[in-house]
Every structure is written in structure tokens, then in C-alpha cells.
Design a protein around this motif. Structure first.
Motif, PDB file in Angstrom:
ATOM      1  N   ILE A 275       0.841  -1.199   0.000  1.00 18.09           N
ATOM      2  CA  ILE A 275       0.000   0.000   0.000  1.00 18.09           C
ATOM      3  C   ILE A 275       0.878   1.252   0.000  1.00 18.09           C
ATOM      4  CG2 ILE A 275      -1.643   1.348   1.371  1.00 18.09           C
ATOM      5  CD1 ILE A 275      -2.831  -1.415   2.267  1.00 18.09           C
ATOM      6  N   HIS A 276       1.928   1.244   0.800  1.00 16.26           N
ATOM      7  CA  HIS A 276       2.847   2.390   0.814  1.00 16.26           C
ATOM      8  C   HIS A 276       3.576   2.523  -0.530  1.00 16.26           C
ATOM      9  CE1 HIS A 276       2.505   4.026   4.877  1.00 16.26           C
ATOM     10  NE2 HIS A 276       2.182   2.793   5.234  1.00 16.26           N
TER      11      HIS A 276
ATOM     12  N   VAL B 105       4.029 -10.291  -4.052  1.00 17.86           N
ATOM     13  CA  VAL B 105       4.458  -9.310  -5.058  1.00 17.86           C
ATOM     14  C   VAL B 105       3.321  -8.442  -5.573  1.00 17.86           C
ATOM     15  CG1 VAL B 105       6.391 -10.780  -5.730  1.00 17.86           C
ATOM     16  CG2 VAL B 105       4.231 -10.919  -6.998  1.00 17.86           C
ATOM     17  N   GLY B 106       2.091  -8.771  -5.186  1.00 19.99           N
ATOM     18  CA  GLY B 106       0.955  -8.007  -5.663  1.00 19.99           C
ATOM     19  C   GLY B 106      -0.209  -8.107  -4.703  1.00 19.99           C
ATOM     20  N   LEU B 107      -1.151  -7.184  -4.878  1.00 21.71           N
ATOM     21  CA  LEU B 107      -2.249  -7.036  -3.943  1.00 21.71           C
ATOM     22  C   LEU B 107      -3.511  -6.582  -4.657  1.00 21.71           C
ATOM     23  CD1 LEU B 107      -3.439  -6.359  -1.017  1.00 21.71           C
ATOM     24  CD2 LEU B 107      -2.423  -4.105  -1.366  1.00 21.71           C
ATOM     25  N   ALA B 108      -4.630  -7.153  -4.270  1.00 26.57           N
ATOM     26  CA  ALA B 108      -5.954  -6.639  -4.615  1.00 26.57           C
ATOM     27  C   ALA B 108      -6.706  -6.492  -3.302  1.00 26.57           C
ATOM     28  CB  ALA B 108      -6.696  -7.580  -5.555  1.00 26.57           C
ATOM     29  N   LEU B 109      -6.918  -5.260  -2.864  1.00 25.74           N
ATOM     30  CA  LEU B 109      -7.636  -4.997  -1.624  1.00 25.74           C
ATOM     31  C   LEU B 109      -9.015  -4.467  -1.996  1.00 25.74           C
ATOM     32  CD1 LEU B 109      -6.133  -3.727   1.586  1.00 25.74           C
ATOM     33  CD2 LEU B 109      -8.363  -2.858   0.901  1.00 25.74           C
TER      34      LEU B 109
ATOM     35  N   GLY C  23     -30.016  -4.797  -6.729  1.00 25.23           N
ATOM     36  CA  GLY C  23     -30.443  -5.417  -5.490  1.00 25.23           C
ATOM     37  C   GLY C  23     -29.470  -6.445  -4.941  1.00 25.23           C
ATOM     38  N   VAL C  24     -28.220  -6.398  -5.386  1.00 24.89           N
ATOM     39  CA  VAL C  24     -27.214  -7.344  -4.914  1.00 24.89           C
ATOM     40  C   VAL C  24     -25.885  -6.629  -4.701  1.00 24.89           C
ATOM     41  CG1 VAL C  24     -28.274  -9.352  -6.057  1.00 24.89           C
ATOM     42  CG2 VAL C  24     -26.532  -8.037  -7.254  1.00 24.89           C
ATOM     43  N   HIS C  25     -25.008  -7.321  -4.004  1.00 28.99           N
ATOM     44  CA  HIS C  25     -23.673  -6.790  -3.755  1.00 28.99           C
ATOM     45  C   HIS C  25     -22.824  -6.817  -5.013  1.00 28.99           C
ATOM     46  CE1 HIS C  25     -23.788  -6.270   0.561  1.00 28.99           C
ATOM     47  NE2 HIS C  25     -24.424  -7.417   0.658  1.00 28.99           N
ATOM     48  N   GLY C  26     -21.731  -6.108  -4.942  1.00 27.19           N
ATOM     49  CA  GLY C  26     -20.666  -6.140  -5.925  1.00 27.19           C
ATOM     50  C   GLY C  26     -19.357  -5.981  -5.173  1.00 27.19           C
ATOM     51  N   ILE C  27     -18.294  -5.901  -5.908  1.00 29.20           N
ATOM     52  CA  ILE C  27     -16.976  -5.693  -5.313  1.00 29.20           C
ATOM     53  C   ILE C  27     -16.438  -4.357  -5.791  1.00 29.20           C
ATOM     54  CG2 ILE C  27     -14.550  -6.427  -5.448  1.00 29.20           C
ATOM     55  CD1 ILE C  27     -15.501  -9.309  -5.294  1.00 29.20           C
ATOM     56  N   TYR C  28     -15.943  -3.570  -4.848  1.00 34.22           N
ATOM     57  CA  TYR C  28     -15.208  -2.363  -5.185  1.00 34.22           C
ATOM     58  C   TYR C  28     -13.738  -2.625  -4.888  1.00 34.22           C
ATOM     59  CZ  TYR C  28     -13.579   2.254  -5.983  1.00 34.22           C
ATOM     60  OH  TYR C  28     -12.893   3.310  -6.515  1.00 34.22           O
ATOM     61  N   LEU C  29     -12.937  -2.556  -5.912  1.00 36.03           N
ATOM     62  CA  LEU C  29     -11.500  -2.767  -5.800  1.00 36.03           C
ATOM     63  C   LEU C  29     -10.854  -1.455  -5.385  1.00 36.03           C
ATOM     64  CD1 LEU C  29      -8.924  -4.447  -6.251  1.00 36.03           C
ATOM     65  CD2 LEU C  29      -9.083  -3.845  -8.686  1.00 36.03           C
ATOM     66  N   GLU C  30     -10.399  -1.394  -4.161  1.00 36.94           N
ATOM     67  CA  GLU C  30      -9.778  -0.175  -3.638  1.00 36.94           C
ATOM     68  C   GLU C  30      -8.356  -0.021  -4.157  1.00 36.94           C
ATOM     69  OE1 GLU C  30      -9.320   3.381  -1.595  1.00 36.94           O
ATOM     70  OE2 GLU C  30     -11.149   2.272  -1.998  1.00 36.94           O
ATOM     71  N   ASP C  31      -7.593  -1.098  -4.098  1.00 35.54           N
ATOM     72  CA  ASP C  31      -6.196  -1.052  -4.541  1.00 35.54           C
ATOM     73  C   ASP C  31      -5.840  -2.303  -5.317  1.00 35.54           C
ATOM     74  OD1 ASP C  31      -5.561   1.387  -3.316  1.00 35.54           O
ATOM     75  OD2 ASP C  31      -4.970   0.430  -1.444  1.00 35.54           O
ATOM     76  N   LEU C  32      -5.242  -2.103  -6.477  1.00 36.30           N
ATOM     77  CA  LEU C  32      -4.616  -3.177  -7.249  1.00 36.30           C
ATOM     78  C   LEU C  32      -3.188  -2.724  -7.503  1.00 36.30           C
ATOM     79  CD1 LEU C  32      -4.857  -5.854  -8.859  1.00 36.30           C
ATOM     80  CD2 LEU C  32      -5.370  -4.437 -10.858  1.00 36.30           C
ATOM     81  N   TYR C  33      -2.247  -3.515  -7.048  1.00 37.77           N
ATOM     82  CA  TYR C  33      -0.856  -3.105  -7.197  1.00 37.77           C
ATOM     83  C   TYR C  33       0.027  -4.335  -7.315  1.00 37.77           C
ATOM     84  CZ  TYR C  33       3.606  -0.793  -6.370  1.00 37.77           C
ATOM     85  OH  TYR C  33       4.892  -0.321  -6.498  1.00 37.77           O
ATOM     86  N   VAL C  34       0.938  -4.264  -8.275  1.00 38.55           N
ATOM     87  CA  VAL C  34       1.974  -5.281  -8.448  1.00 38.55           C
ATOM     88  C   VAL C  34       3.308  -4.547  -8.465  1.00 38.55           C
ATOM     89  CG1 VAL C  34       2.914  -7.061  -9.974  1.00 38.55           C
ATOM     90  CG2 VAL C  34       0.432  -6.811  -9.727  1.00 38.55           C
TER      91      VAL C  34
ATOM     92  N   HIS D 147       0.362 -11.191 -13.042  1.00 44.58           N
ATOM     93  CA  HIS D 147      -0.165 -11.104 -11.674  1.00 44.58           C
ATOM     94  C   HIS D 147      -1.395 -10.205 -11.584  1.00 44.58           C
ATOM     95  CE1 HIS D 147       3.227 -13.338 -10.175  1.00 44.58           C
ATOM     96  NE2 HIS D 147       4.086 -12.423 -10.610  1.00 44.58           N
ATOM     97  N   GLY D 148      -1.369  -9.044 -12.242  1.00 44.50           N
ATOM     98  CA  GLY D 148      -2.511  -8.136 -12.192  1.00 44.50           C
ATOM     99  C   GLY D 148      -3.758  -8.773 -12.770  1.00 44.50           C
ATOM    100  N   LYS D 149      -3.626  -9.400 -13.913  1.00 45.11           N
ATOM    101  CA  LYS D 149      -4.776 -10.067 -14.532  1.00 45.11           C
ATOM    102  C   LYS D 149      -5.265 -11.217 -13.656  1.00 45.11           C
ATOM    103  CE  LYS D 149      -6.577 -12.147 -18.695  1.00 45.11           C
ATOM    104  NZ  LYS D 149      -6.326 -12.571 -20.079  1.00 45.11           N
ATOM    105  N   ALA D 150      -4.346 -11.950 -13.052  1.00 46.94           N
ATOM    106  CA  ALA D 150      -4.735 -13.063 -12.187  1.00 46.94           C
ATOM    107  C   ALA D 150      -5.480 -12.560 -10.952  1.00 46.94           C
ATOM    108  CB  ALA D 150      -3.503 -13.879 -11.793  1.00 46.94           C
ATOM    109  N   LEU D 151      -5.057 -11.425 -10.396  1.00 50.32           N
ATOM    110  CA  LEU D 151      -5.766 -10.850  -9.257  1.00 50.32           C
ATOM    111  C   LEU D 151      -7.178 -10.423  -9.650  1.00 50.32           C
ATOM    112  CD1 LEU D 151      -2.813  -8.829  -7.714  1.00 50.32           C
ATOM    113  CD2 LEU D 151      -4.130 -10.600  -6.505  1.00 50.32           C
ATOM    114  N   LEU D 152      -7.317  -9.761 -10.796  1.00 59.67           N
ATOM    115  CA  LEU D 152      -8.647  -9.353 -11.262  1.00 59.67           C
ATOM    116  C   LEU D 152      -9.510 -10.567 -11.597  1.00 59.67           C
ATOM    117  CD1 LEU D 152      -7.900  -6.208 -13.433  1.00 59.67           C
ATOM    118  CD2 LEU D 152      -9.221  -6.317 -11.314  1.00 59.67           C
ATOM    119  N   THR D 153      -8.897 -11.604 -12.134  1.00 62.60           N
ATOM    120  CA  THR D 153      -9.629 -12.835 -12.419  1.00 62.60           C
ATOM    121  C   THR D 153     -10.178 -13.443 -11.135  1.00 62.60           C
ATOM    122  OG1 THR D 153      -8.317 -13.275 -14.399  1.00 62.60           O
ATOM    123  CG2 THR D 153      -9.431 -15.166 -13.395  1.00 62.60           C
TER     124      THR D 153
END
Length: 156
Positions: free
Chosen positions: A17-18, A60-64, A74-85, A94-100
Motif C-alpha cells: 500500500i505504501h 508481489v501483488g495485492l488486490a484490496l 439489489g445485490v452486492h458487488g466488489i469495489y477494488l480499492e487497490d490493485l498493485y503489483v 499477476h494483475g490479470k490473475a488478481l482481477l480474475t
């Protein structure tokens, strides 16, 4: 390898994150601590979730992300706050795999959307998202209330 984050990943997640804040030219605004990340992800009432990309023994990477809600669907979804490799590991998928992994979470849970924001100057990320078929939501303007204006509106 992409996996759900564990408590053992807190230090690596905080460091990523930093690193992201530095990449976004806003490191002076990033004050998050390991204790805050531990509570947010693994406390009694987790407010956020994370997946990590691991190569060998290194994270080496993060999806928060966190759940949002569509009043129209009427249903939930996901909000991706941080994607970083980390830069030295980019281009390896790695980025595509995290989004997948997040898309899979949506499909498996019946969520109807996966959303995120990207800085307008971040051309490499925009091109990456475009290549996946993601659509920019140009008709929306993001607003933020923080600092003194938030405190004033909140009565403090």
C-alpha cells in the motif's frame, strides 16, 4: 499464485500500500499502519478483504477490496480499492490473475459488478483495463469529503 490474504501477509500488504502511494505520487498522504490493516482485514468485523499474488516466498501483488451494493440490481458487488503489483514483477500476469480472482468471487457469489477507479494519468493501467474489456464510467464524477470539511459537516 493468487490466494486470499492471511494474517501472515499484513506486513507485506502494508508495504505494498505504501509502495502504491509512492507510485501515485501521494506517499505523504499514506499513513496506514500494520495494526490498521490487521484490524480492517482480520478483526472481529472485517471491513475489507484482500487477495495477494505470491511468487516464490514473496508477496508481489495485492488486490484490496470491499463489498458494495447496487440498489438497482439489489445485490452486492466488489469495489477494488487497490490493485498493485511491484514494478519488477509486472508483465508476468499477476494483475490479470488478481482481477480474475475477484471476477470469480463476483460470479460465484452472484454479484453483478466489479468496480474500481484509476488516475487519469495512469496510462499503463488504463490500457491494461481496456484490454480486459472494462468500460470507463465517464459520466460519473468522484467526490470525496475528508479532513476539515468532513469534520465540519460531521459536527466537530
Amino acid at each position: 499464485m493468487i490466494r486470499r490474504a492471511t494474517t501472515d501477509d499484513v506486513a507485506a500488504i502494508t508495504a505494498l500500500i505504501h509502495d502504491l502511494a509512492e507510485y501515485e505520487k501521494a506517499s505523504d498522504e499514506c499513513t496506514v499502519t500494520e495494526a490498521q490493516i490487521a484490524t480492517a482485514l482480520f478483526g472481529d468485523a472485517p471491513a475489507a478483504f484482500a487477495h495477494v499474488a505470491q511468487q516464490g516466498d514473496a508477496v508481489v501483488g495485492l488486490a484490496l477490496w470491499f463489498r458494495n451494493f447496487s440498489t438497482w440490481d439489489g445485490v452486492h458487488g466488489i469495489y477494488l480499492e487497490d490493485l498493485y503489483v511491484r514494478p519488477e514483477f509486472r508483465g508476468a500476469g499477476h494483475g490479470k490473475a488478481l482481477l480474475t480472482a475477484l471476477a470469480r468471487e463476483c460470479v460465484e457469489r452472484g454479484y453483478t459488478r466489479l468496480s474500481w477507479s484509476v488516475l487519469k494519468w495512469n496510462t499503463p493501467s488504463i490500457e491494461f483495463y481496456d484490454s480486459l474489456g472494462a468500460q470507463p464510467q465517464d459520466e460519473w464524477t468522484t467526490y470525496r469529503l475528508s479532513g476539515a470539511p468532513l469534520a465540519e459537516l460531521g459536527g466537530r
